[in-house]
Write a protein that holds these residues in place. Structure first.
Motif, short mmCIF file in Angstrom:
data_model
loop_
_atom_site.label_atom_id
_atom_site.label_comp_id
_atom_site.label_asym_id
_atom_site.label_seq_id
_atom_site.Cartn_x
_atom_site.Cartn_y
_atom_site.Cartn_z
N ALA A 88 5.59 56.03 -23.18
CA ALA A 88 5.62 55.28 -21.93
C ALA A 88 5.55 53.77 -22.20
CB ALA A 88 4.47 55.71 -21.03
N LEU A 89 4.76 53.36 -23.21
CA LEU A 89 4.64 51.94 -23.52
C LEU A 89 5.98 51.37 -23.98
CD1 LEU A 89 3.03 49.35 -23.96
CD2 LEU A 89 2.42 50.22 -26.25
N LYS A 90 6.70 52.09 -24.83
CA LYS A 90 7.98 51.59 -25.31
C LYS A 90 8.97 51.44 -24.17
CE LYS A 90 11.11 50.28 -28.18
NZ LYS A 90 11.07 48.87 -28.67
N VAL A 91 9.00 52.39 -23.26
CA VAL A 91 9.90 52.30 -22.11
C VAL A 91 9.51 51.10 -21.24
CG1 VAL A 91 10.67 53.44 -20.00
CG2 VAL A 91 10.43 54.76 -22.12
N ALA A 92 8.21 50.93 -21.01
CA ALA A 92 7.75 49.80 -20.19
C ALA A 92 8.15 48.47 -20.82
CB ALA A 92 6.24 49.86 -20.01
N GLU A 137 1.72 62.67 -16.78
CA GLU A 137 0.86 61.66 -17.40
C GLU A 137 1.69 60.47 -17.89
OE1 GLU A 137 -1.36 63.67 -20.40
OE2 GLU A 137 -2.56 64.82 -18.96
N GLN A 138 2.89 60.73 -18.39
CA GLN A 138 3.76 59.63 -18.79
C GLN A 138 4.11 58.75 -17.60
OE1 GLN A 138 6.98 61.67 -21.17
NE2 GLN A 138 6.62 59.88 -22.44
N LEU A 139 4.41 59.36 -16.46
CA LEU A 139 4.74 58.59 -15.27
C LEU A 139 3.55 57.72 -14.84
CD1 LEU A 139 6.69 61.25 -13.15
CD2 LEU A 139 7.65 59.26 -14.33
N MET A 140 2.35 58.27 -14.91
CA MET A 140 1.16 57.50 -14.56
C MET A 140 0.97 56.33 -15.53
SD MET A 140 -1.42 60.66 -13.67
CE MET A 140 -2.82 59.57 -13.45
N ASP A 141 1.10 56.60 -16.83
CA ASP A 141 0.94 55.54 -17.82
C ASP A 141 2.00 54.46 -17.63
OD1 ASP A 141 -1.21 56.84 -18.95
OD2 ASP A 141 -0.05 57.74 -20.58
N LEU A 142 3.23 54.88 -17.39
CA LEU A 142 4.31 53.91 -17.22
C LEU A 142 4.04 52.99 -16.04
CD1 LEU A 142 7.24 53.07 -18.12
CD2 LEU A 142 8.04 54.57 -16.30
N ALA A 185 8.26 61.59 -4.91
CA ALA A 185 7.57 61.34 -3.64
C ALA A 185 6.13 60.93 -3.88
CB ALA A 185 7.63 62.60 -2.77
N HIS A 186 5.45 61.61 -4.81
CA HIS A 186 4.04 61.33 -5.08
C HIS A 186 3.85 59.92 -5.63
CE1 HIS A 186 -0.11 61.99 -6.32
NE2 HIS A 186 0.21 61.46 -7.49
N PHE A 187 4.71 59.49 -6.53
CA PHE A 187 4.56 58.19 -7.17
C PHE A 187 5.25 57.05 -6.39
CE2 PHE A 187 3.72 60.96 -10.83
CZ PHE A 187 2.56 60.38 -11.32
N GLY A 188 5.90 57.37 -5.29
CA GLY A 188 6.57 56.33 -4.51
C GLY A 188 7.74 55.72 -5.24
#
Length: 339
Positions: A88-92, A137-142, A185-188
């Motif tokens: 997730a960090l690399k994508v961010a 968890e990746q989506l949350m971290d991102l 939907a959950h993460f908007g």
């Protein structure tokens, strides 16, 4: 629905045509992006695929940096980054840097599928367990990396995604099922349904997404689109040849045989009853015909999905026919600078 209320965008997998090279495929992506920007297309997404000889796009973040320098107004993004292949960090960090290059123009489209076979995926990311919870968890971290909002006391709080920029890429989840609709939907986040992969259940997935949508700082209202294979031509013979190639391409992919095809390769093909059943099913993934027929069908699909944006995927034997197909669509849908 009036065609002038429908926005058109491009999903480009950088296809390698029969007799062409990967270098040519990438150059065609660049040319198509500039061409469709002039025509008035809304956004241009490039894909991530691995271990295939027919698609050149393996690293969308690299290609997007180049496209950012060759476009001015069109939104550009990934369609998508296959998140389980990466940290997730690399994508961010990749997409924060893209935001620094083209502030306010970047879309971060993400998928849960690997974009390749399981063996290749396991080598891309040896820690990938293909678990749904890992993806969540990746989506949350991102999201935390993009907004610098990690929970106090966590390891993530000690890490900043570099560079620090003022804008955040628009985040989309791409899917051919309803599960990721719930995640989006959950993460908007925005939601894009891959009708070109699965022609069944898309309108229901979009409805589920809208019903469950929770506003986020990035997206106060739900935003959805649909991606579909399209070929538009005034030449009826070219349309029939294109359908024949796509029929064979779909069957080939289902059998794990992936090579570039021309009409000469498929024109004498004879199919079993089972293969003909698959062809009839797969034809739902494609809209091909003259401009009026294609426009009517796409408008019907937009109405069925209750969306106002279509992502157009066009892969054909000749690049000039590909350009012409996008040009004809732009004219039928009333985009700017289109004839």
């Amino acid at each position: 629905m009036n065609t002038k209320n429908i926005r058109l965008s491009v999903l480009d997998q950088s296809p390698i045509r029969k007799g062409a090279t990967a270098v040519q495929a990438v150059q065609e992506t660049i040319e198509l992006a500039k061409f469709t920007e002039q025509l008035g297309y809304t956004r241009y997404w490039v894909a991530e695929h691995h271990n295939t000889g027919i698609l050149a796009g393996s690293t969308p973040e690299v290609l997007l940096a180049h496209l950012a320098a060759h476009t001015k107004t069109m939104r550009i993004g990934s369609g998508g980054v296959m998140l389980p292949n990466h940290s997730a960090l690399k994508v961010a960090e990749s997409f924060r840097l893209l935001e620094a290059l083209a502030p306010g123009r970047i879309d971060l489209g993400m998928g849960r599928a690997p974009g390749t076979d399981r063996i290749t995926a396991s080598i891309l990311n040896p820690s990938n367990q293909f678990r749904e919870q890992d993806f969540v968890e990746q989506l949350m971290d991102l999201r935390n990396y993009l907004h610098d909002t990690a929970d106090p006391g966590t390891i993530q709080q000690k890490i900043r995604a570099i560079p620090q920029v003022d804008t955040v890429p628009a985040q989309w989840l791409l899917s051919s099922s309803g599960q990721s609709a719930l995640f989006a939907a959950h993460f908007g986040m925005g939601f894009s349904f891959a009708h070109f992969i699965n022609p069944v259940g898309g309108p229901q997935a979009v409805l589920l997404y809208r019903d469950r949508f929770q506003p986020s700082d990035d997206l106060p209202e739900p935003e959805a689109n649909m991606a579909i294979f399209v070929f538009c031509s005034d030449d009826a013979e070219k349309v029939e040849q294109h359908k024949a190639i796509m029929d064979a391409r779909f069957l080939q992919f289902e059998k794990g045989l992936i090579t570039p095809l021309s009409y000469a390769d498929v024109k004498d093909s004879i199919y079993t009853d089972a293969e003909q059943d698959r062809i009839r099913y797969n034809r739902q993934r494609l809209v091909a015909g003259n401009p009026q027929m294609v426009t009517t069908r796409l408008t019907q699909l937009a109405e069925n999905y209750a969306i106002d944006e279509l992502m157009i995927v066009t892969i054909c034997e000749h690049f000039e026919d590909r350009l012409r197909s996008y040009e004809l669509l732009a004219g039928m849908f009333g985009l700017r600078d289109a004839e």
